[in-house]
Scaffold this active site. Sequence first.
Site, mmCIF file in Angstrom:
data_model
loop_
_atom_site.group_PDB
_atom_site.id
_atom_site.type_symbol
_atom_site.label_atom_id
_atom_site.label_comp_id
_atom_site.label_asym_id
_atom_site.label_seq_id
_atom_site.Cartn_x
_atom_site.Cartn_y
_atom_site.Cartn_z
ATOM 1 N N ASN A 10 17.211 150.073 114.539
ATOM 2 C CA ASN A 10 16.355 148.888 114.520
ATOM 3 C C ASN A 10 15.359 148.869 115.687
ATOM 4 O O ASN A 10 15.101 147.833 116.269
ATOM 5 C CB ASN A 10 17.218 147.620 114.498
ATOM 6 C CG ASN A 10 16.454 146.345 114.191
ATOM 7 O OD1 ASN A 10 16.768 145.296 114.729
ATOM 8 N ND2 ASN A 10 15.457 146.390 113.333
ATOM 9 N N CYS A 12 12.479 151.437 115.427
ATOM 10 C CA CYS A 12 11.257 152.097 114.944
ATOM 11 C C CYS A 12 10.859 151.593 113.555
ATOM 12 O O CYS A 12 9.968 150.779 113.415
ATOM 13 C CB CYS A 12 11.421 153.623 114.917
ATOM 14 S SG CYS A 12 11.491 154.400 116.537
ATOM 15 N N SER A 14 12.563 149.895 110.858
ATOM 16 C CA SER A 14 12.825 148.560 110.305
ATOM 17 C C SER A 14 12.062 147.452 111.023
ATOM 18 O O SER A 14 11.551 146.551 110.353
ATOM 19 C CB SER A 14 14.326 148.268 110.215
ATOM 20 O OG SER A 14 14.963 148.377 111.458
ATOM 21 N N ASP A 124 12.367 159.188 109.968
ATOM 22 C CA ASP A 124 12.534 158.596 111.298
ATOM 23 C C ASP A 124 11.589 159.290 112.280
ATOM 24 O O ASP A 124 11.709 160.486 112.518
ATOM 25 C CB ASP A 124 13.982 158.769 111.746
ATOM 26 C CG ASP A 124 14.306 158.014 113.016
ATOM 27 O OD1 ASP A 124 13.384 157.460 113.650
ATOM 28 O OD2 ASP A 124 15.501 157.971 113.373
#
Length: 167
Positions: A10, A12, A14, A124
Amino acid sequence: MKVLFVCMANICRSPTAEGVFRKMVAAGPIAGLVDIDSAGTHGYHEGSPPDPRAIEHAKKRGYDLTPLRARAVSPTDFERFDYVIAMDALNRRHLKSICPTRLQNKIELLLDYGGEDDEYEVPDPYQGKPEDFELALDLIEAGCEGLHEYLHDQLKMRGSLSGTAKD
């Protein structure tokens, strides 16, 4: 309606999705009708702001992530949110492993709502380069646009938008 965006930590993807979607919703016909939040499947950075690189790249596109703080998904989130939107398959699997079976239908991937046909996950960018944050933003914007259209249609069908009636 309530939407929760989820990645691993939580910091990057989201929170970026939360910031992008908040701006889209606020500027459109479903403003005030959707609660938006984000969380991580792991609490590595609880209470921390998003990654400075995520903040910087989002800011270039007009999104403000600075008020957001990391938190871990809680068991009550599955009851509270109508949509639990994972950024990738790994986090979706983790969510399904901790979610009651009767609520697992709420767990989806963001790119199920939009993006390129060959993309189904938001990669990611944490270990990557600046262009990885830009790619993540591109995909998040595409998924959020599709989700925005979908929720608009859902609210319209329910008669939740002023001037509309249930079909």
